[in-house]
Design a protein around this motif. Structure first.
Motif, PDB file in Angstrom:
ATOM      1  N   ASP A 198       0.803  -1.213   0.000  1.00  0.00           N
ATOM      2  CA  ASP A 198       0.000   0.000   0.000  1.00  0.00           C
ATOM      3  C   ASP A 198       0.840   1.269   0.000  1.00  0.00           C
ATOM      4  O   ASP A 198       0.323   2.352  -0.259  1.00  0.00           O
ATOM      5  CB  ASP A 198      -0.924   0.025   1.223  1.00  0.00           C
ATOM      6  N   ARG A 256      -7.378  -5.919   3.454  1.00  0.00           N
ATOM      7  CA  ARG A 256      -6.999  -4.531   3.182  1.00  0.00           C
ATOM      8  C   ARG A 256      -7.725  -3.537   4.097  1.00  0.00           C
ATOM      9  O   ARG A 256      -7.611  -2.332   3.935  1.00  0.00           O
ATOM     10  CB  ARG A 256      -7.275  -4.193   1.711  1.00  0.00           C
ATOM     11  N   GLU A 293     -10.460   0.970   4.189  1.00  0.00           N
ATOM     12  CA  GLU A 293     -10.041  -0.145   3.324  1.00  0.00           C
ATOM     13  C   GLU A 293      -9.395   0.422   2.075  1.00  0.00           C
ATOM     14  O   GLU A 293      -9.998   1.193   1.335  1.00  0.00           O
ATOM     15  CB  GLU A 293     -11.250  -1.006   2.948  1.00  0.00           C
ATOM     16  N   ASP A 340      -8.550  -2.000  -4.046  1.00  0.00           N
ATOM     17  CA  ASP A 340      -7.784  -2.974  -4.819  1.00  0.00           C
ATOM     18  C   ASP A 340      -7.267  -2.380  -6.116  1.00  0.00           C
ATOM     19  O   ASP A 340      -6.280  -2.837  -6.672  1.00  0.00           O
ATOM     20  CB  ASP A 340      -8.642  -4.204  -5.162  1.00  0.00           C
TER      21      ASP A 340
END
Length: 286
Positions: free
Chosen positions: A94, A178, A281, A284
């Motif tokens: 991330d 996540r 979160e 993606d």
């Protein structure tokens, strides 16, 4: 700022020499796939005469982080990023991005290699892994009270720094790799709904979830006003369940907002029962 780097084998020497310098010193050669559908992108690879290609990922220092002699159209960029981060040792997926030569954006880690670049036959694809400026998500309490971004707690984990309340269920927030939890101080509960209570600084796209204590936490305060004005939407994610006084156990509606990057202000809880819970979160597709 994010800038993109990718070179062919015929200009690798120039790129390697510039990797320790400014972006302006990098060569401008690159091949990037069109934004068409997968079939069209696969056709581009076929027309280029490429079935497999060499792939190298480097740090800005020039150190090789990842090598693959036979990368294909379907090579997962998420796996490439994860293995590159493992070599760095102090970075998470991330907190970094793969970048392409001469492009303004970054590679989408949820895609495959063929969706981002079309290599020339016999040439090596070289990518660079760069760190995002600062943490992916930074949290701040304007009251100065303690607040931290943490892993989602397990059942029995604490809700706050200044209370013994705990979660008896994490609802729809559990088992989502996540997802993170913003652990706060419950004394912020008296912050008026017209004032900013917490601030999130976002360097990556995220989905932010606000889990209110109860339906009354919405209907008996002015939270509904700022939720509507700030574009929050009611989510179908199942509420966490927590202990607390005077009316625990608590469970309530969950609101969600997708945010690209920048600053997100979260307004006052304005509720004597406590603050709402915040979950973040990472996207993606970030």
């Amino acid at each position: 700022a994010d800038f993109a780097l990718l070179c062919s084998s015929r200009c690798c020497a120039r790129c390697r020499a510039a990797m320790g310098g400014s972006a302006s010193g990098l060569c401008k050669r690159r091949r990037r796939s069109s934004t068409g559908n997968e079939a069209a992108q696969r056709k581009q690879w076929a027309e280029a005469g490429v079935d497999k290609t060499a792939l190298v990922v480097r740090a800005i220092s020039g150190k090789v982080l990842f090598e693959q002699e036979a990368a294909t159209f379907d090579t997962s960029l998420a796996e490439v990023v994860a293995k590159s981060c493992a070599q760095l040792g102090d970075a998470s997926p991330d907190s970094v991005r793969l970048i392409l030569q001469g492009q303004d954006g970054v590679l989408n880690p949820s895609t495959c290699l063929g969706e981002c670049v079309v290599p020339a036959s016999g040439e090596c694809i070289e990518l660079m892994l760069v760190r995002l400026p600062g943490p992916a998500v930074k949290v701040e309490a304007l009251s100065g009270r303690r607040i931290e971004l943490a892993k989602v707690p397990q059942s029995g984990g604490g809700c706050h720094f200044d209370r013994a309340y705990m979660f008896t269920s994490l609802g729809g927030f559990a088992e989502r790799p996540r997802m993170q939890y913003v652990k706060t101080s419950n004394d912020d509960k008296s912050t008026p709904a017209s004032q900013v209570m917490w601030r999130l600084t976002l360097n990556v796209p995220v989905n932010v979830y606000l889990n209110f204590r109860s339906q009354q936490h919405i209907s008996h305060t002015r939270a509904r006003t700022w939720l509507s004005e700030q574009g929050w939407e009611l989510s179908q994610v199942a509420s966490a369940v927590s202990t607390g006084v005077p009316n625990g156990p608590y469970t309530g509606p969950v609101y969600m907002k997708a945010v690209d990057t920048g600053t997100l202000d979260l307004y006052g809880s304005d509720c004597s029962e406590g603050v709402y819970f915040v979950f973040v979160e990472t996207d993606d597709g970030s």
